[in-house]
Design a protein around this motif. Structure first.
Motif, PDB file in Angstrom:
ATOM      1  N   GLU A   8      31.957 -48.242 -10.820  1.00 18.69           N
ATOM      2  CA  GLU A   8      32.072 -47.426  -9.607  1.00 18.69           C
ATOM      3  C   GLU A   8      31.171 -46.192  -9.833  1.00 18.69           C
ATOM      4  O   GLU A   8      30.644 -45.659  -8.863  1.00 18.69           O
ATOM      5  CB  GLU A   8      33.703 -47.133  -9.535  1.00 18.69           C
ATOM      6  N   GLN A   9      30.990 -45.528 -11.056  1.00 18.75           N
ATOM      7  CA  GLN A   9      30.362 -44.503 -11.177  1.00 18.75           C
ATOM      8  C   GLN A   9      28.822 -45.020 -11.069  1.00 18.75           C
ATOM      9  O   GLN A   9      28.007 -44.159 -10.515  1.00 18.75           O
ATOM     10  CB  GLN A   9      30.520 -43.936 -12.688  1.00 18.75           C
ATOM     11  N   THR A  10      28.484 -46.167 -11.474  1.00 20.54           N
ATOM     12  CA  THR A  10      27.127 -46.632 -11.427  1.00 20.54           C
ATOM     13  C   THR A  10      26.700 -46.848  -9.974  1.00 20.54           C
ATOM     14  O   THR A  10      25.495 -46.373  -9.419  1.00 20.54           O
ATOM     15  CB  THR A  10      26.939 -47.944 -11.853  1.00 20.54           C
ATOM     16  N   GLU A  11      27.462 -47.337  -9.034  1.00 19.65           N
ATOM     17  CA  GLU A  11      27.393 -47.419  -7.718  1.00 19.65           C
ATOM     18  C   GLU A  11      27.346 -46.124  -7.075  1.00 19.65           C
ATOM     19  O   GLU A  11      26.569 -46.093  -6.035  1.00 19.65           O
ATOM     20  CB  GLU A  11      28.596 -48.414  -7.054  1.00 19.65           C
ATOM     21  N   ALA A  12      27.767 -45.171  -7.554  1.00 21.24           N
ATOM     22  CA  ALA A  12      27.693 -43.893  -7.123  1.00 21.24           C
ATOM     23  C   ALA A  12      26.370 -43.243  -7.210  1.00 21.24           C
ATOM     24  O   ALA A  12      25.803 -42.754  -6.374  1.00 21.24           O
ATOM     25  CB  ALA A  12      28.873 -42.961  -7.475  1.00 21.24           C
ATOM     26  N   ILE A  13      25.852 -43.488  -8.437  1.00 25.54           N
ATOM     27  CA  ILE A  13      24.541 -42.926  -8.822  1.00 25.54           C
ATOM     28  C   ILE A  13      23.456 -43.841  -8.140  1.00 25.54           C
ATOM     29  O   ILE A  13      22.507 -43.084  -7.481  1.00 25.54           O
ATOM     30  CB  ILE A  13      24.065 -43.311 -10.395  1.00 25.54           C
ATOM     31  N   LEU A  14      23.758 -45.201  -7.767  1.00 20.64           N
ATOM     32  CA  LEU A  14      22.700 -45.722  -6.732  1.00 20.64           C
ATOM     33  C   LEU A  14      22.764 -45.393  -5.434  1.00 20.64           C
ATOM     34  O   LEU A  14      21.902 -45.342  -4.664  1.00 20.64           O
ATOM     35  CB  LEU A  14      23.203 -47.200  -6.765  1.00 20.64           C
ATOM     36  N   SER A  15      23.930 -44.799  -4.998  1.00 18.76           N
ATOM     37  CA  SER A  15      23.894 -44.222  -3.715  1.00 18.76           C
ATOM     38  C   SER A  15      23.752 -42.787  -3.472  1.00 18.76           C
ATOM     39  O   SER A  15      23.740 -42.109  -2.531  1.00 18.76           O
ATOM     40  CB  SER A  15      25.423 -44.682  -3.174  1.00 18.76           C
ATOM     41  N   ASN A  16      23.310 -42.206  -4.834  1.00 19.16           N
ATOM     42  CA  ASN A  16      22.719 -40.668  -4.594  1.00 19.16           C
ATOM     43  C   ASN A  16      23.985 -39.875  -4.644  1.00 19.16           C
ATOM     44  O   ASN A  16      23.613 -38.896  -4.098  1.00 19.16           O
ATOM     45  CB  ASN A  16      21.655 -40.454  -3.627  1.00 19.16           C
ATOM     46  N   LYS A  17      25.312 -40.437  -4.992  1.00 20.10           N
ATOM     47  CA  LYS A  17      26.304 -39.709  -4.875  1.00 20.10           C
ATOM     48  C   LYS A  17      26.732 -39.028  -6.305  1.00 20.10           C
ATOM     49  O   LYS A  17      27.254 -39.569  -7.108  1.00 20.10           O
ATOM     50  CB  LYS A  17      27.598 -40.270  -4.241  1.00 20.10           C
ATOM     51  N   THR A  18      26.156 -37.864  -6.664  1.00 17.82           N
ATOM     52  CA  THR A  18      25.957 -37.333  -8.165  1.00 17.82           C
ATOM     53  C   THR A  18      26.793 -36.275  -8.510  1.00 17.82           C
ATOM     54  O   THR A  18      26.593 -35.893  -9.804  1.00 17.82           O
ATOM     55  CB  THR A  18      24.726 -37.447  -8.523  1.00 17.82           C
ATOM     56  N   ALA A  19      27.440 -35.564  -7.600  1.00 14.93           N
ATOM     57  CA  ALA A  19      27.967 -34.389  -7.712  1.00 14.93           C
ATOM     58  C   ALA A  19      29.104 -34.392  -9.002  1.00 14.93           C
ATOM     59  O   ALA A  19      29.233 -33.621  -9.800  1.00 14.93           O
ATOM     60  CB  ALA A  19      28.617 -33.750  -6.716  1.00 14.93           C
ATOM     61  N   TRP A  20      29.658 -35.773  -8.968  1.00 18.21           N
ATOM     62  CA  TRP A  20      30.899 -35.855 -10.145  1.00 18.21           C
ATOM     63  C   TRP A  20      30.307 -35.903 -11.452  1.00 18.21           C
ATOM     64  O   TRP A  20      31.020 -35.714 -12.488  1.00 18.21           O
ATOM     65  CB  TRP A  20      31.325 -37.152  -9.890  1.00 18.21           C
ATOM     66  N   MET A  21      28.868 -36.128 -11.628  1.00 21.68           N
ATOM     67  CA  MET A  21      28.252 -36.185 -13.055  1.00 21.68           C
ATOM     68  C   MET A  21      28.177 -34.841 -13.519  1.00 21.68           C
ATOM     69  O   MET A  21      28.612 -34.721 -15.110  1.00 21.68           O
ATOM     70  CB  MET A  21      26.901 -36.680 -12.706  1.00 21.68           C
ATOM     71  N   GLY A  22      28.108 -33.806 -12.957  1.00 15.65           N
ATOM     72  CA  GLY A  22      27.955 -32.673 -13.639  1.00 15.65           C
ATOM     73  C   GLY A  22      29.070 -32.262 -14.130  1.00 15.65           C
ATOM     74  O   GLY A  22      29.432 -31.244 -14.968  1.00 15.65           O
TER      75      GLY A  22
END
Length: 224
Positions: free
Chosen positions: A101-115
């Motif tokens: 799920e985290q990888t799919e978020a990165i692929l979709s450029n949904k990255t706010a959670w990463m910070g």
């Protein structure tokens, strides 16, 4: 950060058969191997719009790094984010688990959670995606045999059938169309800490083989 020696050598098929039989007699197979003694690796590499990671590799920059997301045997329940660094000819790798799920978020450029992640490596990738415009770039698939030896913390891998997903970043598509990179030779890699035991050195015969700076990511970018 633990830096290790890493040597890469092209070998032909006859070399492969000879080296493989000797490695099996001395070293233990990697735990990931299947009944055939190998496993499949899929890596999703990151780069920016200037292809900095690619250019630094091509130009032989002495201090460089690259990020990738990696899985094995199409097992998407076990995925790692990895950062590989090279300084003065020595290599180091940091890794941390990452979910599908985290990888799919990165692929979709949904990255706010990463910070806000508890993983320093995920936070670092987030920072470099923001400041350095890193983005998922391409997929590389290949088959690997791996052997380990305790003294010297030695790891010997034999890679073949390197294939590229061209411009695709569809990490979880098991039917992803890929093409051979044109590298028909087999790649032998030897990694170790402070010393390489003589018994292993004699098997791989490093001094008698052509060392290469081969990069699976770089060769996969031949097509674009």
């Amino acid at each position: 950060m633990n830096f290790r020696h890493e040597h890469k050598h092209y070998i032909n098929y006859l070399d492969y058969l000879m080296i493989r039989s000797k490695l099996k007699a001395i070293m233990k197979p990697d735990a990931n191997t299947n009944a055939d003694g190998e496993y499949q690796i899929r890596s999703l590499y990151f780069d920016n719009y200037n292809d900095t990671a690619l250019q630094e590799k091509i130009n032989g920059i002495n201090h460089r790094e690259k990020f990738r997301i990696r899985c094995y045997n199409n097992n998407f329940s076990f995925i790692n984010l990895e950062k590989k660094s090279k300084i003065n000819g020595l290599c180091s790798k940091l890794k941390t688990p990452i979910t599908r799920e985290q990888t799919e978020a990165i692929l979709s450029n949904k990255t706010a959670w990463m910070g806000k992640s508890e993983s320093p490596l995920i936070v670092e990738l987030y920072s470099k995606m923001k400041s350095g415009h890193l983005r998922p770039k391409t997929i590389v698939d290949y088959m690997r045999e791996a052997y380990i030896y305790g003294p010297g913390n030695v790891r010997v891998t034999i890679d073949r059938d390197v294939r590229t997903g061209l411009f695709s970043t569809d990490m979880f598509n098991t039917n992803l169309p890929t093409v051979q990179t044109g590298v028909s030779q087999i790649l032998l890699e030897v990694k170790y800490d402070n010393f390489l035991p003589e018994v292993i050195s004699n098997i791989v015969q490093l001094d008698g083989r052509r060392q290469t700076a081969f990069s699976k990511y770089a060769v996969s970018r031949i097509f674009g």
